[in-house]
Design a protein around this motif. Structure first.
Motif, PDB file in Angstrom:
ATOM      1  N   PRO A   1       0.846  -1.200   0.000  1.00 54.46           N
ATOM      2  CA  PRO A   1       0.000   0.000   0.000  1.00 54.46           C
ATOM      3  C   PRO A   1       0.882   1.251   0.000  1.00 54.46           C
ATOM      4  CG  PRO A   1      -0.669  -1.561   1.710  1.00 54.46           C
ATOM      5  CD  PRO A   1       0.662  -2.020   1.200  1.00 54.46           C
ATOM      6  N   PHE A   2       0.440   2.293  -0.703  1.00 49.78           N
ATOM      7  CA  PHE A   2       1.259   3.503  -0.786  1.00 49.78           C
ATOM      8  C   PHE A   2       0.396   4.751  -0.745  1.00 49.78           C
ATOM      9  CE2 PHE A   2       0.181   2.561  -5.205  1.00 49.78           C
ATOM     10  CZ  PHE A   2      -0.188   3.813  -5.691  1.00 49.78           C
ATOM     11  N   VAL A   3       1.018   5.850  -0.367  1.00 52.41           N
ATOM     12  CA  VAL A   3       0.380   7.158  -0.397  1.00 52.41           C
ATOM     13  C   VAL A   3       1.395   8.178  -0.863  1.00 52.41           C
ATOM     14  CG1 VAL A   3       0.927   7.669   2.022  1.00 52.41           C
ATOM     15  CG2 VAL A   3      -0.989   8.846   0.925  1.00 52.41           C
ATOM     16  N   GLY A   4       0.948   9.169  -1.614  1.00 52.81           N
ATOM     17  CA  GLY A   4       1.813  10.252  -2.064  1.00 52.81           C
ATOM     18  C   GLY A   4       1.089  11.579  -1.935  1.00 52.81           C
ATOM     19  N   MET A   5       1.799  12.621  -1.543  1.00 53.21           N
ATOM     20  CA  MET A   5       1.206  13.952  -1.409  1.00 53.21           C
ATOM     21  C   MET A   5       2.193  15.000  -1.903  1.00 53.21           C
ATOM     22  SD  MET A   5      -0.772  13.871   2.272  1.00 53.21           S
ATOM     23  CE  MET A   5       0.706  13.383   3.170  1.00 53.21           C
TER      24      MET A   5
ATOM     25  N   GLY B   1      -2.242  18.009  -4.207  1.00 50.33           N
ATOM     26  CA  GLY B   1      -2.895  16.757  -4.566  1.00 50.33           C
ATOM     27  C   GLY B   1      -2.316  15.587  -3.798  1.00 50.33           C
ATOM     28  N   ALA B   2      -3.002  14.459  -3.873  1.00 57.92           N
ATOM     29  CA  ALA B   2      -2.561  13.245  -3.189  1.00 57.92           C
ATOM     30  C   ALA B   2      -3.071  12.041  -3.965  1.00 57.92           C
ATOM     31  CB  ALA B   2      -3.080  13.198  -1.759  1.00 57.92           C
ATOM     32  N   LYS B   3      -2.384  10.914  -3.797  1.00 57.71           N
ATOM     33  CA  LYS B   3      -2.870   9.670  -4.383  1.00 57.71           C
ATOM     34  C   LYS B   3      -2.652   8.532  -3.392  1.00 57.71           C
ATOM     35  CE  LYS B   3       1.267   8.561  -7.158  1.00 57.71           C
ATOM     36  NZ  LYS B   3       1.747   8.207  -8.515  1.00 57.71           N
ATOM     37  N   LEU B   4      -3.545   7.561  -3.472  1.00 56.04           N
ATOM     38  CA  LEU B   4      -3.541   6.415  -2.569  1.00 56.04           C
ATOM     39  C   LEU B   4      -3.782   5.172  -3.397  1.00 56.04           C
ATOM     40  CD1 LEU B   4      -3.639   5.419   0.468  1.00 56.04           C
ATOM     41  CD2 LEU B   4      -6.125   5.647   0.273  1.00 56.04           C
ATOM     42  N   GLY B   5      -3.016   4.105  -3.126  1.00 56.96           N
ATOM     43  CA  GLY B   5      -3.207   2.900  -3.906  1.00 56.96           C
ATOM     44  C   GLY B   5      -2.438   1.729  -3.345  1.00 56.96           C
ATOM     45  N   VAL B   6      -2.277   0.716  -4.185  1.00 51.08           N
ATOM     46  CA  VAL B   6      -1.563  -0.491  -3.770  1.00 51.08           C
ATOM     47  C   VAL B   6      -0.776  -1.048  -4.949  1.00 51.08           C
ATOM     48  CG1 VAL B   6      -3.530  -2.005  -4.298  1.00 51.08           C
ATOM     49  CG2 VAL B   6      -1.803  -2.730  -2.616  1.00 51.08           C
ATOM     50  N   GLN B   7       0.403  -1.557  -4.652  1.00 51.92           N
ATOM     51  CA  GLN B   7       1.223  -2.262  -5.623  1.00 51.92           C
ATOM     52  C   GLN B   7       1.253  -3.743  -5.268  1.00 51.92           C
ATOM     53  OE1 GLN B   7       5.037  -0.423  -5.034  1.00 51.92           O
ATOM     54  NE2 GLN B   7       4.644   1.200  -6.514  1.00 51.92           N
ATOM     55  N   VAL B   8       1.229  -4.589  -6.275  1.00 47.80           N
ATOM     56  CA  VAL B   8       1.457  -6.029  -6.103  1.00 47.80           C
ATOM     57  C   VAL B   8       2.629  -6.386  -7.003  1.00 47.80           C
ATOM     58  CG1 VAL B   8       0.519  -8.349  -6.340  1.00 47.80           C
ATOM     59  CG2 VAL B   8      -0.967  -6.469  -5.596  1.00 47.80           C
ATOM     60  N   GLY B   9       3.634  -7.038  -6.425  1.00 47.91           N
ATOM     61  CA  GLY B   9       4.825  -7.280  -7.229  1.00 47.91           C
ATOM     62  C   GLY B   9       5.547  -8.558  -6.897  1.00 47.91           C
ATOM     63  N   THR B  10       6.614  -8.767  -7.639  1.00 50.07           N
ATOM     64  CA  THR B  10       7.447  -9.950  -7.438  1.00 50.07           C
ATOM     65  C   THR B  10       8.915  -9.568  -7.616  1.00 50.07           C
ATOM     66  OG1 THR B  10       7.863 -12.223  -8.178  1.00 50.07           O
ATOM     67  CG2 THR B  10       7.283 -10.612  -9.867  1.00 50.07           C
ATOM     68  N   ASP B  11       9.772 -10.219  -6.843  1.00 50.33           N
ATOM     69  CA  ASP B  11      11.215 -10.039  -7.000  1.00 50.33           C
ATOM     70  C   ASP B  11      11.716 -11.031  -8.043  1.00 50.33           C
ATOM     71  OD1 ASP B  11      11.486  -8.052  -4.973  1.00 50.33           O
ATOM     72  OD2 ASP B  11      11.351  -9.626  -3.455  1.00 50.33           O
ATOM     73  N   ILE B  12      12.283 -10.504  -9.127  1.00 45.20           N
ATOM     74  CA  ILE B  12      12.819 -11.412 -10.141  1.00 45.20           C
ATOM     75  C   ILE B  12      14.309 -11.681  -9.908  1.00 45.20           C
ATOM     76  CG2 ILE B  12      11.088 -10.726 -11.822  1.00 45.20           C
ATOM     77  CD1 ILE B  12      13.179  -9.015 -13.192  1.00 45.20           C
TER      78      ILE B  12
ATOM     79  N   VAL C   1      -2.566  -0.036  -8.796  1.00 45.95           N
ATOM     80  CA  VAL C   1      -3.847   0.615  -9.012  1.00 45.95           C
ATOM     81  C   VAL C   1      -4.032   1.633  -7.903  1.00 45.95           C
ATOM     82  CG1 VAL C   1      -5.105  -1.163  -7.713  1.00 45.95           C
ATOM     83  CG2 VAL C   1      -6.320   0.275  -9.381  1.00 45.95           C
ATOM     84  N   GLY C   2      -4.585   2.787  -8.228  1.00 44.37           N
ATOM     85  CA  GLY C   2      -4.744   3.818  -7.218  1.00 44.37           C
ATOM     86  C   GLY C   2      -5.752   4.867  -7.641  1.00 44.37           C
ATOM     87  N   TYR C   3      -5.946   5.820  -6.744  1.00 47.42           N
ATOM     88  CA  TYR C   3      -6.840   6.943  -7.033  1.00 47.42           C
ATOM     89  C   TYR C   3      -6.138   8.241  -6.654  1.00 47.42           C
ATOM     90  CZ  TYR C   3     -11.053   9.669  -7.699  1.00 47.42           C
ATOM     91  OH  TYR C   3     -11.962  10.576  -8.176  1.00 47.42           O
ATOM     92  N   ARG C   4      -6.266   9.231  -7.508  1.00 47.47           N
ATOM     93  CA  ARG C   4      -5.598  10.519  -7.356  1.00 47.47           C
ATOM     94  C   ARG C   4      -6.644  11.608  -7.114  1.00 47.47           C
ATOM     95  NH1 ARG C   4      -3.800   9.897 -11.719  1.00 47.47           N
ATOM     96  NH2 ARG C   4      -5.465  10.941 -12.864  1.00 47.47           N
ATOM     97  N   VAL C   5      -6.415  12.453  -6.101  1.00 44.64           N
ATOM     98  CA  VAL C   5      -7.298  13.586  -5.801  1.00 44.64           C
ATOM     99  C   VAL C   5      -6.476  14.864  -5.892  1.00 44.64           C
ATOM    100  CG1 VAL C   5      -8.794  14.684  -4.104  1.00 44.64           C
ATOM    101  CG2 VAL C   5      -8.740  12.185  -4.284  1.00 44.64           C
ATOM    102  N   VAL C   6      -6.903  15.787  -6.745  1.00 46.65           N
ATOM    103  CA  VAL C   6      -6.192  17.047  -6.938  1.00 46.65           C
ATOM    104  C   VAL C   6      -7.165  18.194  -6.683  1.00 46.65           C
ATOM    105  CG1 VAL C   6      -4.808  18.451  -8.512  1.00 46.65           C
ATOM    106  CG2 VAL C   6      -4.742  15.947  -8.681  1.00 46.65           C
TER     107      VAL C   6
END
Length: 210
Positions: A125-129, A154-165, A175-180
């Motif tokens: 999960p991540f957040v940015g402002m 503005g700010a955005k909130l979402g989630v990353q799903v990943g793998t270590d190669i 996937v996330g949502y951005r509010v400005v």
């Protein structure tokens, strides 16, 4: 063509983005990056985005591509902080003699939480402002003009799903949502009606750990 020059008059009071504001945001990012923890990720990726732009007859401004890049410092095994620069663009609108598109450049402070579900799969999960800019670019024949509004929070909130190669490289989907907040003209401080970069974002990225 007429719809584009109507937008021109709405934006005619806009000048260049405040360099002082940009430098302040970048300084804030550098302060966040000042972590003593040894693990540092360089991250980047591409996105597809929706926007809440509401200008009559210009449906092309409701979505478009983007890309981002940044640095992430891990405070411990689970919590990371850093900074990110993201570029957003609408698809291009055309009429018989001109074309136009909207763009946005954001400078964000970020925080992420790392949760492992196996040796290679993780969820973050991540957040940015931070600060979002906006610009309208109109091309008519050989002439190109651009107009910018005052920067907006503005700010955005979402989630990353990943793998270590590998021990160094990871791949993620997000996937996330951005509010400005509303953009305003620089000289008059009046709200620019219909200009809204809020919306969904989906994409993929890659990270490299030093």
């Amino acid at each position: 063509m007429q719809q584009f020059w109507h937008v021109y008059h709405v934006w005619r009071g806009a000048l260049l983005m405040s360099r002082g504001t940009t430098l302040a945001v970048l300084l804030g990012m550098l302060l966040l990056w000042a972590s003593a923890y040894a693990q540092v990720d360089i991250v980047g990726g591409i996105t597809y985005n929706t926007y809440a732009v509401d200008w009559s007859g210009v449906d092309e401004f409701k979505s478009g591509p983007g890309f981002f890049g940044g640095v992430q410092y891990w405070i411990n095994d689970h919590v990371g902080v850093g900074g990110q620069v993201e570029y957003l663009s609408t698809t291009e609108a055309h009429d018989t003699s001109s074309s136009a598109r909207l763009t946005s450049l954001s400078f964000l402070a970020t925080a992420v939480y790392h949760a492992s579900f196996s040796d290679t799969i993780f969820v973050r999960p991540f957040v940015g402002m931070g600060v979002y800019t906006s610009a309208l670019h109109v091309e008519s024949g050989a002439t190109t003009v651009s107009f910018e509004a005052a920067p907006a929070f503005g700010a955005k909130l979402g989630v990353q799903v990943g793998t270590d190669i590998s021990s160094k490289v990871s791949l993620t989907g997000l996937v996330g949502y951005r509010v400005v907040s509303p953009f305003r003209e620089k000289e008059t401080n009046q709200k620019v009606d219909g200009l809204n970069f809020s919306g969904l974002t989906i994409g993929g990225g890659v990270g490299y750990r030093f």
